[in-house]
Scaffold this motif. Sequence first.
Motif, PDB file in Angstrom:
ATOM      1  N   LEU A   1      18.109 -20.053  35.763  1.00 51.23           N
ATOM      2  CA  LEU A   1      19.393 -20.428  36.348  1.00 51.23           C
ATOM      3  C   LEU A   1      19.337 -21.788  37.032  1.00 51.23           C
ATOM      4  CD1 LEU A   1      20.133 -16.917  37.850  1.00 51.23           C
ATOM      5  CD2 LEU A   1      21.472 -17.997  36.032  1.00 51.23           C
ATOM      6  N   ASN A   2      20.391 -22.561  36.830  1.00 50.41           N
ATOM      7  CA  ASN A   2      20.550 -23.842  37.505  1.00 50.41           C
ATOM      8  C   ASN A   2      22.045 -24.055  37.675  1.00 50.41           C
ATOM      9  OD1 ASN A   2      19.923 -26.323  38.653  1.00 50.41           O
ATOM     10  ND2 ASN A   2      19.770 -27.380  36.692  1.00 50.41           N
ATOM     11  N   SER A   3      22.597 -23.562  38.784  1.00 55.38           N
ATOM     12  CA  SER A   3      24.046 -23.505  38.926  1.00 55.38           C
ATOM     13  C   SER A   3      24.473 -23.576  40.387  1.00 55.38           C
ATOM     14  CB  SER A   3      24.570 -22.192  38.313  1.00 55.38           C
ATOM     15  OG  SER A   3      25.939 -22.001  38.593  1.00 55.38           O
ATOM     16  N   PRO A   4      25.603 -24.290  40.661  1.00 54.91           N
ATOM     17  CA  PRO A   4      26.157 -24.301  42.012  1.00 54.91           C
ATOM     18  C   PRO A   4      27.080 -23.125  42.278  1.00 54.91           C
ATOM     19  CG  PRO A   4      27.430 -25.776  40.633  1.00 54.91           C
ATOM     20  CD  PRO A   4      26.325 -25.228  39.772  1.00 54.91           C
ATOM     21  N   GLY A   5      27.192 -22.199  41.327  1.00 54.40           N
ATOM     22  CA  GLY A   5      28.039 -21.023  41.522  1.00 54.40           C
ATOM     23  C   GLY A   5      29.398 -21.191  40.881  1.00 54.40           C
ATOM     24  N   GLY A   6      30.329 -20.321  41.292  1.00 56.94           N
ATOM     25  CA  GLY A   6      31.667 -20.331  40.720  1.00 56.94           C
ATOM     26  C   GLY A   6      32.288 -18.949  40.789  1.00 56.94           C
ATOM     27  N   SER A   7      32.815 -18.488  39.670  1.00 59.22           N
ATOM     28  CA  SER A   7      33.546 -17.225  39.597  1.00 59.22           C
ATOM     29  C   SER A   7      32.672 -16.032  39.975  1.00 59.22           C
ATOM     30  CB  SER A   7      34.089 -17.031  38.180  1.00 59.22           C
ATOM     31  OG  SER A   7      34.512 -15.702  37.971  1.00 59.22           O
ATOM     32  N   VAL A   8      33.113 -15.274  40.985  1.00 63.64           N
ATOM     33  CA  VAL A   8      32.372 -14.080  41.410  1.00 63.64           C
ATOM     34  C   VAL A   8      32.425 -13.003  40.331  1.00 63.64           C
ATOM     35  CG1 VAL A   8      32.337 -12.169  43.067  1.00 63.64           C
ATOM     36  CG2 VAL A   8      32.637 -14.507  43.870  1.00 63.64           C
ATOM     37  N   ASP A   9      33.593 -12.808  39.727  1.00 61.20           N
ATOM     38  CA  ASP A   9      33.716 -11.791  38.691  1.00 61.20           C
ATOM     39  C   ASP A   9      32.761 -12.059  37.537  1.00 61.20           C
ATOM     40  OD1 ASP A   9      35.640 -10.372  40.063  1.00 61.20           O
ATOM     41  OD2 ASP A   9      37.331 -11.299  39.022  1.00 61.20           O
ATOM     42  N   ASP A  10      32.701 -13.304  37.094  1.00 59.72           N
ATOM     43  CA  ASP A  10      31.801 -13.644  35.994  1.00 59.72           C
ATOM     44  C   ASP A  10      30.340 -13.494  36.412  1.00 59.72           C
ATOM     45  OD1 ASP A  10      33.269 -15.203  33.458  1.00 59.72           O
ATOM     46  OD2 ASP A  10      34.444 -15.190  35.290  1.00 59.72           O
ATOM     47  N   ALA A  11      30.022 -13.871  37.649  1.00 64.94           N
ATOM     48  CA  ALA A  11      28.650 -13.737  38.130  1.00 64.94           C
ATOM     49  C   ALA A  11      28.217 -12.269  38.151  1.00 64.94           C
ATOM     50  CB  ALA A  11      28.521 -14.343  39.525  1.00 64.94           C
ATOM     51  N   LEU A  12      29.087 -11.387  38.629  1.00 64.39           N
ATOM     52  CA  LEU A  12      28.757  -9.963  38.668  1.00 64.39           C
ATOM     53  C   LEU A  12      28.583  -9.393  37.265  1.00 64.39           C
ATOM     54  CD1 LEU A  12      31.158  -8.751  41.513  1.00 64.39           C
ATOM     55  CD2 LEU A  12      28.658  -8.896  41.617  1.00 64.39           C
ATOM     56  N   ALA A  13      29.447  -9.815  36.337  1.00 64.87           N
ATOM     57  CA  ALA A  13      29.343  -9.326  34.960  1.00 64.87           C
ATOM     58  C   ALA A  13      28.047  -9.799  34.310  1.00 64.87           C
ATOM     59  CB  ALA A  13      30.552  -9.795  34.155  1.00 64.87           C
ATOM     60  N   MET A  14      27.673 -11.049  34.536  1.00 66.88           N
ATOM     61  CA  MET A  14      26.422 -11.561  33.985  1.00 66.88           C
ATOM     62  C   MET A  14      25.229 -10.825  34.565  1.00 66.88           C
ATOM     63  SD  MET A  14      27.223 -15.668  34.002  1.00 66.88           S
ATOM     64  CE  MET A  14      25.567 -16.097  33.452  1.00 66.88           C
ATOM     65  N   SER A  15      25.266 -10.592  35.868  1.00 69.10           N
ATOM     66  CA  SER A  15      24.175  -9.890  36.540  1.00 69.10           C
ATOM     67  C   SER A  15      23.992  -8.482  35.990  1.00 69.10           C
ATOM     68  CB  SER A  15      24.456  -9.845  38.048  1.00 69.10           C
ATOM     69  OG  SER A  15      23.398  -9.229  38.746  1.00 69.10           O
ATOM     70  N   THR A  16      25.108  -7.791  35.808  1.00 67.17           N
ATOM     71  CA  THR A  16      25.059  -6.424  35.286  1.00 67.17           C
ATOM     72  C   THR A  16      24.459  -6.394  33.889  1.00 67.17           C
ATOM     73  OG1 THR A  16      26.967  -5.755  36.617  1.00 67.17           O
ATOM     74  CG2 THR A  16      26.450  -4.401  34.704  1.00 67.17           C
ATOM     75  N   LEU A  17      24.872  -7.327  33.031  1.00 72.51           N
ATOM     76  CA  LEU A  17      24.346  -7.368  31.663  1.00 72.51           C
ATOM     77  C   LEU A  17      22.856  -7.693  31.655  1.00 72.51           C
ATOM     78  CD1 LEU A  17      24.908  -7.207  28.648  1.00 72.51           C
ATOM     79  CD2 LEU A  17      25.526  -9.635  28.683  1.00 72.51           C
ATOM     80  N   ILE A  18      22.427  -8.595  32.534  1.00 68.80           N
ATOM     81  CA  ILE A  18      21.004  -8.934  32.619  1.00 68.80           C
ATOM     82  C   ILE A  18      20.178  -7.698  32.939  1.00 68.80           C
ATOM     83  CG2 ILE A  18      19.311 -10.148  34.070  1.00 68.80           C
ATOM     84  CD1 ILE A  18      21.350 -12.471  34.218  1.00 68.80           C
ATOM     85  N   ARG A  19      20.641  -6.888  33.902  1.00 69.24           N
ATOM     86  CA  ARG A  19      19.894  -5.681  34.268  1.00 69.24           C
ATOM     87  C   ARG A  19      19.941  -4.655  33.131  1.00 69.24           C
ATOM     88  NH1 ARG A  19      17.964  -3.564  39.103  1.00 69.24           N
ATOM     89  NH2 ARG A  19      17.749  -5.800  39.622  1.00 69.24           N
ATOM     90  N   GLU A  20      21.103  -4.510  32.498  1.00 70.36           N
ATOM     91  CA  GLU A  20      21.217  -3.552  31.394  1.00 70.36           C
ATOM     92  C   GLU A  20      20.264  -3.887  30.248  1.00 70.36           C
ATOM     93  OE1 GLU A  20      25.297  -3.644  30.274  1.00 70.36           O
ATOM     94  OE2 GLU A  20      25.957  -2.307  31.892  1.00 70.36           O
ATOM     95  N   LYS A  21      20.057  -5.176  30.003  1.00 73.89           N
ATOM     96  CA  LYS A  21      19.192  -5.604  28.910  1.00 73.89           C
ATOM     97  C   LYS A  21      17.724  -5.697  29.324  1.00 73.89           C
ATOM     98  CE  LYS A  21      22.473  -6.073  25.877  1.00 73.89           C
ATOM     99  NZ  LYS A  21      22.547  -5.178  24.695  1.00 73.89           N
TER     100      LYS A  21
END
Length: 243
Positions: free
Chosen positions: A110-130
């Motif tokens: 990761l190399n990011s200043p952040g942004g959308s909370v909804d998108d961040a949570l969705a990405m995080s969930t998929l990372i753990r699922e995989k």
Amino acid sequence: MRGAFFALLAAAGAFLFTDLREMRLASAALPGHDPMTTDAPVLPPALTDGVPQGPPVEPETSREVLRQPMRFELLPGGLLQAEGSIDLGAADRFAEEIAARGEYVKAISLNSPGGSVDDALAMSTLIREKGLNTRVATKALCASSCPLVFAGGVTREAEENAILGVHQVFNAGQEQPSPEQAMSGAQSTTARIARHLDEMGIGSGLWINALETPPDRLYYLTPKEMVEFKLITAPVATAKQAD
């Protein structure tokens, strides 16, 4: 202990509502801190008692690159680099990338200043699922909502001089909520983030520090705090610094 923690979160939500209401009354628009849509610094000043200070180290990546919508590049060794702001739709593009090339991906850098909370949570969930790992490289940035993505890793590595920071969530859009909507939204988002971090095994101290930090500042995490909050599980140099 958990009951006391969620009581604190409820109180923090009320304070956040008060802050939002005061900002709304003071200006027709909330202070702009979205790195993609404003001229605000990609890296806000640190939260201090006195004059705001800069980050512990300067990011290696230019601010122009970090302001761009998040893009993905598969690097050698199964490392998928996710770089840029977490724009609306970043989670969908990330899911498409994993669906197309997931068999080769072992970890997300990761190399990011952040942004959308909804998108961040969705990405995080998929990372753990995989069952993927996450990392922040030396002089790479993971700020604002980015640590939510980072939290999804099964193992989470921050190299020496990796820059991780958190602050309150905020509304970067043009439409301003009413005080009632602001309170409802703040409490709902607070609960969602707190629940997600708890499910990811992250200590409550991370989100408490975020709640206490205004959106135009960042609470920069020390290597010791990363260990204490269980934000990292497989540090390299950071573990040595925390001893």
